[in-house]
Design a protein around this motif. Structure first.
Motif, PDB file in Angstrom:
ATOM      1  N   GLY A  24     -16.980   7.357  16.643  1.00  0.00           N
ATOM      2  CA  GLY A  24     -16.638   6.456  17.742  1.00  0.00           C
ATOM      3  C   GLY A  24     -17.130   6.955  19.094  1.00  0.00           C
ATOM      4  N   LEU A  25     -17.086   6.032  20.076  1.00  0.00           N
ATOM      5  CA  LEU A  25     -17.573   6.328  21.429  1.00  0.00           C
ATOM      6  C   LEU A  25     -16.797   7.492  22.058  1.00  0.00           C
ATOM      7  N   GLY A  26     -15.472   7.483  21.877  1.00  0.00           N
ATOM      8  CA  GLY A  26     -14.644   8.548  22.445  1.00  0.00           C
ATOM      9  C   GLY A  26     -15.040   9.898  21.869  1.00  0.00           C
ATOM     10  N   ASP A  41     -27.179   1.017  26.223  1.00  0.00           N
ATOM     11  CA  ASP A  41     -27.785  -0.299  25.974  1.00  0.00           C
ATOM     12  C   ASP A  41     -27.447  -1.326  27.048  1.00  0.00           C
ATOM     13  N   VAL A  42     -26.819  -0.881  28.146  1.00  0.00           N
ATOM     14  CA  VAL A  42     -26.462  -1.824  29.211  1.00  0.00           C
ATOM     15  C   VAL A  42     -27.299  -1.523  30.465  1.00  0.00           C
ATOM     16  N   ILE A  43     -28.130  -2.484  30.847  1.00  0.00           N
ATOM     17  CA  ILE A  43     -28.901  -2.343  32.085  1.00  0.00           C
ATOM     18  C   ILE A  43     -28.178  -3.135  33.171  1.00  0.00           C
ATOM     19  N   SER A  47     -12.959 -10.320  24.247  1.00  0.00           N
ATOM     20  CA  SER A  47     -12.798  -9.563  23.000  1.00  0.00           C
ATOM     21  C   SER A  47     -14.018  -8.706  22.653  1.00  0.00           C
ATOM     22  N   LYS A  48     -15.052  -8.760  23.475  1.00  0.00           N
ATOM     23  CA  LYS A  48     -16.229  -7.896  23.255  1.00  0.00           C
ATOM     24  C   LYS A  48     -16.110  -6.597  24.043  1.00  0.00           C
ATOM     25  N   TYR A  49     -15.083  -6.491  24.897  1.00  0.00           N
ATOM     26  CA  TYR A  49     -15.052  -5.394  25.870  1.00  0.00           C
ATOM     27  C   TYR A  49     -13.700  -4.674  25.900  1.00  0.00           C
ATOM     28  N   GLY A  50     -13.712  -3.515  26.588  1.00  0.00           N
ATOM     29  CA  GLY A  50     -12.463  -2.925  27.018  1.00  0.00           C
ATOM     30  C   GLY A  50     -12.047  -3.674  28.277  1.00  0.00           C
ATOM     31  N   VAL A  51     -10.757  -3.999  28.409  1.00  0.00           N
ATOM     32  CA  VAL A  51     -10.303  -4.821  29.541  1.00  0.00           C
ATOM     33  C   VAL A  51      -9.211  -4.063  30.294  1.00  0.00           C
ATOM     34  N   ILE A  99      -6.957  -2.125  27.512  1.00  0.00           N
ATOM     35  CA  ILE A  99      -6.905  -2.479  26.100  1.00  0.00           C
ATOM     36  C   ILE A  99      -8.324  -2.713  25.594  1.00  0.00           C
ATOM     37  N   GLU A 100      -8.613  -2.126  24.425  1.00  0.00           N
ATOM     38  CA  GLU A 100      -9.963  -2.254  23.865  1.00  0.00           C
ATOM     39  C   GLU A 100     -10.062  -3.544  23.069  1.00  0.00           C
ATOM     40  N   LYS A 101     -11.017  -4.357  23.412  1.00  0.00           N
ATOM     41  CA  LYS A 101     -11.351  -5.605  22.709  1.00  0.00           C
ATOM     42  C   LYS A 101     -10.129  -6.459  22.348  1.00  0.00           C
ATOM     43  N   ALA A 156     -13.746  -6.650  32.677  1.00  0.00           N
ATOM     44  CA  ALA A 156     -14.225  -5.940  31.486  1.00  0.00           C
ATOM     45  C   ALA A 156     -14.990  -4.673  31.869  1.00  0.00           C
ATOM     46  N   ILE A 157     -14.821  -3.656  31.043  1.00  0.00           N
ATOM     47  CA  ILE A 157     -15.514  -2.374  31.267  1.00  0.00           C
ATOM     48  C   ILE A 157     -16.998  -2.579  30.950  1.00  0.00           C
ATOM     49  N   VAL A 158     -17.837  -2.194  31.899  1.00  0.00           N
ATOM     50  CA  VAL A 158     -19.239  -2.581  31.801  1.00  0.00           C
ATOM     51  C   VAL A 158     -20.135  -1.540  31.123  1.00  0.00           C
ATOM     52  N   GLY A 159     -19.659  -0.286  31.066  1.00  0.00           N
ATOM     53  CA  GLY A 159     -20.495   0.742  30.435  1.00  0.00           C
ATOM     54  C   GLY A 159     -20.946   1.839  31.375  1.00  0.00           C
ATOM     55  N   ARG A 160     -20.251   1.960  32.518  1.00  0.00           N
ATOM     56  CA  ARG A 160     -20.482   3.075  33.453  1.00  0.00           C
ATOM     57  C   ARG A 160     -19.123   3.650  33.802  1.00  0.00           C
ATOM     58  N   TYR A 161     -18.980   4.959  33.588  1.00  0.00           N
ATOM     59  CA  TYR A 161     -17.704   5.633  33.811  1.00  0.00           C
ATOM     60  C   TYR A 161     -17.970   6.920  34.595  1.00  0.00           C
ATOM     61  N   LEU A 162     -17.024   7.314  35.411  1.00  0.00           N
ATOM     62  CA  LEU A 162     -17.088   8.643  36.029  1.00  0.00           C
ATOM     63  C   LEU A 162     -15.742   9.302  35.728  1.00  0.00           C
ATOM     64  N   VAL A 166     -12.497   6.534  17.298  1.00  0.00           N
ATOM     65  CA  VAL A 166     -11.866   7.115  18.486  1.00  0.00           C
ATOM     66  C   VAL A 166     -12.449   6.386  19.700  1.00  0.00           C
ATOM     67  N   GLN A 167     -11.616   5.604  20.348  1.00  0.00           N
ATOM     68  CA  GLN A 167     -12.076   4.739  21.428  1.00  0.00           C
ATOM     69  C   GLN A 167     -11.913   5.430  22.781  1.00  0.00           C
ATOM     70  N   LEU A 168     -12.953   5.342  23.591  1.00  0.00           N
ATOM     71  CA  LEU A 168     -12.906   5.911  24.940  1.00  0.00           C
ATOM     72  C   LEU A 168     -11.821   5.205  25.766  1.00  0.00           C
TER      73      LEU A 168
HETATM   74  C1  G1P Z   1     -18.059  -0.309  24.413  1.00  0.00           C
HETATM   75  C2  G1P Z   1     -16.653   0.048  24.889  1.00  0.00           C
HETATM   76  C3  G1P Z   1     -16.027  -1.134  25.631  1.00  0.00           C
HETATM   77  C4  G1P Z   1     -16.935  -1.592  26.762  1.00  0.00           C
HETATM   78  C5  G1P Z   1     -18.323  -1.923  26.192  1.00  0.00           C
HETATM   79  C6  G1P Z   1     -19.313  -2.257  27.310  1.00  0.00           C
HETATM   80  O1  G1P Z   1     -17.968  -1.254  23.380  1.00  0.00           O
HETATM   81  O2  G1P Z   1     -15.867   0.448  23.789  1.00  0.00           O
HETATM   82  O3  G1P Z   1     -14.767  -0.752  26.151  1.00  0.00           O
HETATM   83  O4  G1P Z   1     -16.390  -2.694  27.409  1.00  0.00           O
HETATM   84  O5  G1P Z   1     -18.863  -0.811  25.449  1.00  0.00           O
HETATM   85  O6  G1P Z   1     -20.538  -2.653  26.785  1.00  0.00           O
HETATM   86  P1  G1P Z   1     -19.212  -1.577  22.391  1.00  0.00           P
HETATM   87  O7  G1P Z   1     -20.062  -2.582  23.108  1.00  0.00           O
HETATM   88  O8  G1P Z   1     -19.923  -0.287  22.151  1.00  0.00           O
HETATM   89  O9  G1P Z   1     -18.603  -2.143  21.143  1.00  0.00           O
END
Ligand code: G1P
Length: 292
Positions: free
Chosen positions: A108-110, A131-133, A167-171, A188-190, A201-207, A227-229
């Motif tokens: 998992g990502l975490g 994979d997110v630009i 439901s595609k994202y962490g919110v 909450i994840e997805k 929604a969490i976009v894919g950039r974290y500090l 294991v979810q981040l």
């Molecule tokens: C991951 C994260 C999710 C985040 C998303 C952004 O999910 O687990 O919280 O919102 O990236 O792209 P994934 O797209 O890898 O399933």
């Protein structure tokens, strides 16, 4: 403390793109002539980060080759007088300091972020999904660093999505403090659309502050048995504040076939050397489409 390192969790199988990803990392898919991962690495370089920690797997060698110096190719381009191309390929391999570490099991990502702990050490660091630009007026990582410097706590970039997309994202569930800044109460994840606390929604950039590693070590498997981040950030909230910045950016998710195709077309329409050809093609297609 200065933010000096960025972690790229890039070990995933890329199952949504099989069989293309059997031997080729999805992070190396080209957006016209530049691989996806290079856009994100350049985003980090622009924000002043040079040390890139790639958490890789066994089929990810092309990423290593891409950021390496290829003297044979450089000589060849020099001999042919292709100076622009030469400059282009020389630059990226000289600006980046890449560090590769293997995620032996894909848990998992975490887990992938935790694998980077021995390289990151006890200092704040950035995590970028490979994979997110993101196209934003201000560099998103620079903005996260500014907010980190002010509060000394972790910062996550979020963007507003439609309810049916959550439901595609962490919110996040957060309170607006000022301008683009929120303080996070919960995550909450997805979630199912009806269970989502917001559309942020969490976009894919974290500090992160290094405290996230302690939390990742005790985060049980969550959604999908991984294991979810997002779950680790939720645990982090027990000890310290976590901030979010809301970005109003164009987000390209190249991790799905449709997202990848949309990215290609949009970039082709934006680039001078491909715009006219792509426009002509799409106009022609419109006639055919209206006949379908
Ligand atoms: C991951 C994260 C999710 C985040 C998303 C952004 O999910 O687990 O919280 O919102 O990236 O792209 P994934 O797209 O890898 O399933």
């Amino acid at each position: 403390m200065e933010v000096r390192k960025a972690v790229f969790p890039v070990a995933g199988w890329g199952t949504r793109f099989l069989p293309a990803t059997k031997a080729m990392p999805k992070e190396m898919f080209p957006i016209i002539d530049k691989p996806v991962i290079q856009f994100i690495v350049e985003e980090c370089l622009d924000a002043g980060i040079e040390n890139m920690v790639f958490v890789t797997g066994r089929h990810k060698r092309p990423i290593e080759h891409h950021f390496d110096i290829n003297t044979d190719l450089e000589k060849h381009l020099e001999n042919c007088g292709k100076t622009e191309l030469l400059k282009n390929i020389m630059e990226i391999s000289r600006l980046v300091n890449p560090i590769y570490i293997r995620q032996k099991e894909q848990l998992g990502l975490g887990h992938a972020v935790l694998v980077a702990e021995p390289v990151v050490g006890y200092e704040p660091f950035v995590v970028c999904l490979g994979d997110v630009i993101i196209r934003n007026e201000q560099n998103v990582i620079s903005r996260m660093i500014e907010v980190y410097q002010r509060f000394g706590k972790s910062v996550i970039a979020v963007f507003e999505v439609e309810q049916k997309e959550v439901s595609k994202y962490g919110v996040i569930d957060g309170r607006h403090i000022e301008k683009d800044i929120y303080i996070i109460d919960d995550l909450i994840e997805k979630p199912k659309p009806e269970e989502a606390p917001s559309r942020l929604a969490i976009v894919g950039r974290y500090l992160f502050t290094p405290r996230i590693f302690d939390k990742l070590k005790v985060t049980p498997p969550g959604k999908g048995g991984e294991v979810q981040l997002t779950d680790a950030i939720k645990l982090l909230l027990e000890d310290e504040a976590v901030y979010a910045i809301k970005i109003d950016a164009r987000v390209y998710d190249t991790g799905t076939p449709i997202g990848y195709l949309q990215t290609l077309i949009e970039f082709a329409l934006q680039r001078e050397d491909t715009r006219d050809g792509m426009m002509r093609f799409l106009r022609g297609l419109k006639i055919e489409l209206s006949e379908v």
